[in-house]
Design a protein around this motif. Structure first.
Motif: not given
Lengths: 530, 169
Positions: A184, A297, A300-301, A304, A314-315, B58, B60-62
């Motif tokens: 992706i 991951g 990072k989550e 976010m 989240r950004f 990003m 979608m990767n999440a």
């Protein structure tokens, strides 16, 4: 060593006759040079041992309708004290040719091709005059940043094919990859020439996601274009938003309150953290080492979700505004951030030791995709990639913005320039960012977070701004137009300068290592294509 | 070895630890639900970026990270459109990506569904009208599901996908 002032004196001695005017603009010395002398002066700036100026930005402006001329500007960063020095030259509207500096300065290669596509000005002597931004199916004579080109023109289509550089010989074959990739990720085309497994040549064919961002800026008001800047490259929302805001603030002579500046640093570091964490995991994942990917991951989550709680995005979209920040944080929230980061840092340190003790991972990463310091410097590579190749540069230290003049940033550099160095720069920067966030919390003053813009700049005034985003330096040039609109906005994402460098880093590596090298650069396609 | 084991045990299960999604703005149409019928227990999607700012990518990767772990719902990310049941398209369709999008659509075997993810894919968002943008996704290929947001949160994407594949009472 040379600061901008001594550089000016040296230039005056060497090229006195060709320099028409020397005036500082917002503290940056500006030289107005005759058009045909630009390559010589640029060459001198670039190669003189006491100057060693790296080309940081090259842009063109169409001054119509106010004045009937184009202007080309070359921004150099001098090696020692990272001072800026600007060369400007006028280009009459009836003359399409300008002298190319690419034969002397590699870093100008894409900029000049971009100017050719966007303005229709032709760099004379440029070694590669193929189209860059406009793919071959764009009709002839479409140069979107010319003022007589309507922003909403419906584009026609012509026949055309991109010609890649070809290597011929027995057993040499080409491998096309993209624009749509297996993961992706964003669209981009890579053309490999290989003999067996090792890559002999890689050529990029990008700009698939070109959305006309710079032209869209010109349709907006100075104070209203922050949302667009935030969408130049989604993963660098804060970096681009901040760089744009700073440029406009220096146009409007706004002083952002101290608390606002501290919060900007805080948000910028939060953005750096979640991206770096994601990258460390993704690099491991590209060697099929899934465990760190899963842990990174997850961390990072967490970040976010923290961003979401703090700002509703989240950004961190919408945190920056012209004049300061739109989101103030309470002491409780600051404590929550630090507590969350403490947990993540402990968590990440454990993971780091797991990663470091994995011999097969180290074997994959070491000596893979080496970008030498020389090549990196030649291409004026910035950010994480530059620091991993030994270029000691970080705008947070060299040209402090936001609250970095009061925060001590330790710049992480590695010398090897391989994938492992790029990963280690990120890992060290994660710790450094966490430390900075703690420092922000300790030092943050009370007070307002933003000021209201009141004045309007004169048409034709412009300002530059630079922000060290998580990927590297983000540069914005904003020029005011009539009635508080934007006349020109040049956006430079770090990806734009680092993409060409990847073509050198992959040489001699095998194709299966390309995804890994690409991931270790982790460049934005959207920010590059604009 | 023991370090890894310790780390995994200490971390525990994190799946599902995310805030609940806001109610979906646009419920899936019954035609879309009918079309999605064959994919109720397994759906392989291919992501196509036609000019997004990469925030949607990003998110979608999440979806694949341990917190959302989309595979537990039988949703996989296919590496090629030829292996995909659904196309997830993000971003306004740029002049340069128009042909690539049409090619990908043709290469995806029938039956297929097309999901427009994010505001840009639905109405071009901030890039509407630009010379380099040819229009939203549904100008080029038929769109079955729309997931708005700039970008939509992963939980919202998950919710939209599960509503799409819900068994009707």
């Amino acid at each position: 060593m040379a600061d901008a002032q001594t550089a000016m004196i040296q230039l005056k001695e060497a090229y006195g006759a060709s320099i028409a005017e020397m005036t500082p603009i917002n503290g940056t010395p500006r030289l107005r040079v005759k058009k045909d002398d630009v390559p010589q002066v640029a060459h001198f700036l670039h190669t003189h041992p006491s100057l060693r100026g790296a080309l940081s930005l090259l842009w063109a402006v169409d001054h119509r309708p106010r004045e009937s001329r184009y202007e080309l500007c070359y921004l150099f960063t001098l090696a020692e004290r990272k001072d800026w020095l600007l060369l400007c030259t006028d280009q009459p509207t009836d003359d399409r040719l300008f002298p190319s500096i690419t034969p002397h300065i590699h870093a100008a290669k894409w900029y000049e091709r971009e100017i050719r596509d966007m303005f229709g000005l032709i760099p004379k002597g440029h070694p590669d005059l193929r189209r860059l931004v406009r793919h071959e199916h764009w009709p002839k004579g479409t140069h979107p940043l010319k003022k007589d080109f309507p922003w909403n023109r419906v584009m026609g289509r012509q026949q055309g094919e991109h010609h890649f550089r070809q290597i011929e010989g027995e057993g040499v074959f080409e491998v096309p990859v993209g624009p749509i990739h297996a993961g992706i990720i964003e669209p981009g085309h890579f053309r490999f020439s290989v003999a067996g497994e090792p890559i002999m040549q890689l050529e990029l064919h990008h700009f698939w996601t070109h959305r006309g961002v710079e032209k869209l800026f010109e349709q907006q008001e100075l104070t209203a274009a922050v949302p667009l800047a935030e969408r130049v490259s989604g993963d660098t929302t804060v970096g681009h938003g901040l760089a744009y805001c700073q440029a406009v603030e220096s146009l409007l002579h706004l002083q952002v309150p101290r608390r606002g500046r501290y919060l900007r640093s805080l948000f910028l570091e939060l953005e750096r953290l979640h991206n770096h964490l994601g990258d460390v995991g993704a690099i491991c994942n590209d060697t099929a080492y899934a465990l760190p990917h899963a842990h990174c991951g997850r961390m990072k989550e967490q970040l976010m979700q923290l961003n979401d709680r703090l700002s509703g995005s989240r950004f961190l979209r919408g945190v920056n505004r012209v004049g300061g920040v739109a989101v103030d944080l309470t002491a409780v929230q600051l404590a929550e951030i630090v507590a969350e980061l403490d947990r993540i840092e402990k968590d990440f340190s454990e993971l780091e030791s797991i990663i470091a003790s994995n011999a097969s991972l180290t074997d994959r990463l070491e000596t893979t995709g080496i970008l030498t310091e020389r090549t990196a410097w030649d291409h004026a590579v910035v950010g994480v990639v530059g620091r991993a190749s030994g270029l000691d540069q970080d705008l947070r230290r060299d040209r402090p913005f936001a609250a970095y003049d009061e925060l001590q940033v330790k710049v992480v550099t590695y010398r090897y320039g391989d994938v492992r160095a790029r990963m280690r720069v990120r890992m060290d920067e994660i710790h450094e960012s966490m430390r900075l966030v703690r420092e922000v919390r300790a030092k943050i003053p009370q007070g307002p977070v933003a000021v209201e813009p009141s004045s309007r700049p004169q048409a034709g005034e412009w300002a530059l701004s630079a922000v060290e985003g998580w990927r590297g330096e983000i540069l914005y040039l904003v020029m005011a137009g009539e009635n508080g609109n934007i006349h020109r906005c040049k956006v430079r994402d770090p990806s734009f300068v680092n993409w060409p460098a990847i073509q050198w880093a992959v040489l001699g590596n095998i194709i299966p290592d390309f995804p890994l090298i690409n991931k270790s650069f982790n460049l934005s396609y959207a920010g590059n294509d604009l | 070895m023991f370090r890894i084991l310790k780390k995994s045990l200490k971390t525990g299960v994190v799946t599902g630890r995310h805030p609940a999604a806001a109610p979906t703005v646009e419920a899936p149409t019954s035609e879309a639900q009918d079309k999605a019928k064959p994919f109720r227990s397994s759906l392989a999607f291919r992501a196509v970026d036609t000019g997004s700012c990469n925030a949607c990518e990003m998110e979608m990767n999440a979806l694949a990270n341990p917190v959302y772990d989309i595979e537990r719902f039988g949703i996989h990310i296919a590496a090629s459109p030829r292996h995909a049941d659904a196309l997830v398209v993000t971003g306004p369709v740029t002049v340069n990506m128009e042909r690539a999008l049409k090619d990908v659509y043709k290469q995806t075997p029938d039956p297929k569904i097309v999901i427009a993810l994010g505001d840009c894919a639905i109405n071009c968002g901030m890039f509407k009208g630009s010379y380099a943008v040819t229009g939203p996704v549904d100008r080029h290929v038929p769109v079955d599901v729309r997931i708005p947001g700039c970008p939509p949160r992963p939980a919202e994407i998950l919710k939209a996908l599960s509503e799409l594949r819900e068994r009707k009472p």
